[in-house]
Scaffold this motif. Structure first.
Motif, PDB file in Angstrom:
ATOM      1  N   ASN A 138      53.900  33.676  45.198  1.00 12.94           N
ATOM      2  CA  ASN A 138      53.618  33.402  43.317  1.00 12.94           C
ATOM      3  C   ASN A 138      54.608  35.103  43.015  1.00 12.94           C
ATOM      4  N   ASN A 167      45.301  37.257  48.024  1.00 12.87           N
ATOM      5  CA  ASN A 167      46.090  38.188  47.502  1.00 12.87           C
ATOM      6  C   ASN A 167      46.062  39.351  49.545  1.00 12.87           C
ATOM      7  N   GLN A 197      54.778  32.571  35.765  1.00 13.84           N
ATOM      8  CA  GLN A 197      53.043  32.525  36.013  1.00 13.84           C
ATOM      9  C   GLN A 197      52.564  32.335  37.138  1.00 13.84           C
ATOM     10  N   SER A 199      49.522  32.463  38.569  1.00  9.74           N
ATOM     11  CA  SER A 199      48.228  31.522  38.887  1.00  9.74           C
ATOM     12  C   SER A 199      48.798  29.910  38.979  1.00  9.74           C
ATOM     13  N   ASP A 214      45.987  25.869  38.663  1.00  6.80           N
ATOM     14  CA  ASP A 214      45.833  27.240  37.607  1.00  6.80           C
ATOM     15  C   ASP A 214      44.900  27.559  38.830  1.00  6.80           C
ATOM     16  N   THR A 215      45.297  28.703  39.865  1.00  6.57           N
ATOM     17  CA  THR A 215      44.696  29.227  40.818  1.00  6.57           C
ATOM     18  C   THR A 215      43.508  29.924  39.726  1.00  6.57           C
ATOM     19  N   SER A 216      42.975  30.535  38.363  1.00  5.27           N
ATOM     20  CA  SER A 216      42.669  31.022  37.944  1.00  5.27           C
ATOM     21  C   SER A 216      41.451  30.690  37.434  1.00  5.27           C
ATOM     22  N   ARG A 217      41.364  28.679  37.402  1.00  4.77           N
ATOM     23  CA  ARG A 217      40.320  28.708  37.425  1.00  4.77           C
ATOM     24  C   ARG A 217      40.136  28.233  38.384  1.00  4.77           C
ATOM     25  N   PRO A 221      40.693  23.561  39.206  1.00 11.74           N
ATOM     26  CA  PRO A 221      41.704  24.632  39.214  1.00 11.74           C
ATOM     27  C   PRO A 221      42.800  23.317  38.845  1.00 11.74           C
TER      28      PRO A 221
END
Length: 510
Positions: A138, A167, A197, A199, A214-217, A221
């Protein structure tokens, strides 16, 4: 009758101490009073002098030399004019010499080792014998994602697969427990993080569909998908990428490449759908006549596209690899319509403009050099690799390769140019190795060969980390994702390295 009160104390002077002090006597000392005096200098007179000796004859001569000496300027001019031609000739000879190309003063000890920092895996995917099919970093350079699927024989269309992220900066990183696992109903063939972006991830499936997560969800996702429509690819999607919108610089579109011969551009919609806005089609009849495809499929018309890389000096120019063994130079600025195709909501265009000399089998990977000269614009180079085990170094200006190297007796699945070293690239082989080449050291053999897996386990994908160029990720057929730390030799650009690359291209071309 009674109360508290404080009375003043009574002082009684000691007559004994007074008498002792008068006589300067103490109990511990029985001598009489001692007289003392303090003085900085006790001599009667003083004198400062810088030199207390007589000046020698040598000193006097040195003082005389500081006087202006007459110069014979006419004689000096005559001498310089006499040696001018010889000096200029030698300077020109040194300028053209390659004796010290790539030489760098070694102020510190160089570390030539390549070490494995992390060995990441998802046990459930490995239990299903799934392979790492694609890798992406990312924008922060801290998170790495990989897709699980199959690139060999198997029922790809119905087999469940995964997208996993780690991460690397997270405390307590568990190499066998991804931070995020996305279940996907079809084999994921490729993926790519959003350029800005951190995510957002786009992925291409074996079914031909394109999805965005969307990896933040964590719970749900999936936010966009193409769905299975008439515009959707009819073959597996082998590469996806984010394409900057020409009308809105802050907006990005999604590009997908498939072996159905189509290169499609998608736009996100508010209803969660990806809508086709532009498309290109590779058909045999519209390939430049300088070549003939060795392998034609889909009724002798469609040309399967396996890989794509955009030029770094012209965003409208891109290179594709095809199943027929060729690399093709293409353009998004074309207006010629492709051979009529039924069912597409937009007119597909024919992008091919130039064909390069073929490999001995399908081309699985292409990579354009991120280095070029703004003024000359000549370093428009790219690498291609295929099932013949060869790497071709090409200039976009000629059909024949500048260099052809056999790196493997099996397939080459991925090749990537270094983001920081103009002379360095990496290649993934079918023999379980990641090979690092440095043209500054040799144009014929790798500088380092990294053993990623056993000889029977191909390495399918590699990706450099643009934010942390010392990191290289590699995924293999065993389902293992390894993070390699490169030595300083592979990340520190040497002096005149761009000149060396240009000379290499010019010498072979000439």
């Amino acid at each position: 009758m009674f109360g508290d009160s404080a009375a003043r104390g009574a002082d009684v002077e000691s007559l004994w101490r007074r008498d002792q002090g008068t006589r300067c006597e103490a109990k511990s000392c029985q001598t009489g009073e001692i007289s003392t005096v303090e003085a900085a200098v006790q001599s009667h007179s003083s004198r400062d002098a810088g030199m207390q000796t007589d000046q020698s004859e040598e000193t006097i001569q040195n003082l005389d030399l500081q006087k202006e000496v007459p110069v014979d300027y006419a004689g000096l001019l005559s001498f310089l004019q006499g040696v001018e031609d010889v000096v200029i000739k030698e300077l020109n000879k040194n300028w053209r010499s390659h004796a010290f190309d790539g030489f760098e003063v070694n102020w510190v000890d160089q570390n030539e080792t390549v070490s494995c920092l992390h060995s990441l895996s998802y046990p459930e995917a490995q239990d299903q014998k799934l392979q790492v099919t694609s890798i992406s970093w990312n924008v922060t350079g801290s998170v790495v994602a990989c897709s699980y699927g199959r690139l060999d024989d198997g029922d790809w269309s119905t087999e469940k697969s995964y997208v996993c992220t780690w991460n690397l900066d997270r405390r307590g990183l568990n190499p066998k427990r991804p931070d995020l696992v996305v279940d996907v109903p079809s084999s994921v063939m490729c993926l790519a993080f959003h350029p800005s972006q951190p995510s957002l991830i786009v992925g291409g499936l074996y079914s031909g569909e394109v999805l965005i997560w969307d990896t933040s969800r964590i719970e749900d996702p999936l936010i966009w998908r193409t769905g299975m429509t008439d515009d959707t690819h009819t073959d597996p999607v082998y590469q996806v990428d984010w394409l900057q919108d020409s009308k809105h610089s802050h907006h990005f579109q999604i590009l997908s490449v498939s072996t159905d011969g189509k290169i499609l551009v998608w736009q996100t919609q508010r209803d969660g759908q990806l809508t086709l806005v532009e498309g290109f089609a590779l058909v045999a009849q519209q390939i430049p006549r300088s070549m003939k495809l060795k392998k034609r499929t889909r009724g002798e018309t469609a040309v399967g596209v396996t890989s794509l890389s955009f030029s770094c000096f012209d965003p409208s120019v891109f290179i594709i690899g095809v199943e027929g063994g060729y690399s093709l130079k293409c353009s998004t600025a074309v207006e010629t319509a492709a051979v009529p195709r039924t069912g597409s909501s937009v007119t597909l265009k024919a992008p091919a403009q130039f064909a390069f000399s073929p490999h001995g089998g399908p081309v699985y990977c292409v990579s354009c050099s991120p280095f070029h000269r703004q003024v000359m614009g000549r370093l428009n180079l790219f690498l291609s690799g295929g099932t013949d085990g060869h790497i071709h170094l090409h200039s976009m200006l000629q059909a024949q390769p500048l260099i052809s190297l056999q790196l493997s007796k099996k397939y080459l699945f991925s090749v990537r140019w270094s983001p920081v070293r103009p002379l360095v690239f990496a290649a993934a082989t079918g023999e379980g190795e990641v090979q690092l080449f440095d043209f500054g050291k040799s144009s014929q053999k790798p500088a380092v060969s990294i053993k990623q897996a056993s000889a029977q386990t191909p390495v399918y994908c590699i990706e450099f980390n643009f934010k942390q160029p010392q990191l290289l990720a590699a995924g293999d057929a065993s389902g293992m994702l390894k993070i390699w730390q490169l030595s300083s030799d592979f990340i520190q650009q040497g002096p005149r390295e761009m000149n060396h690359l240009e000379q290499l291209a010019n010498e072979v071309t000439d």
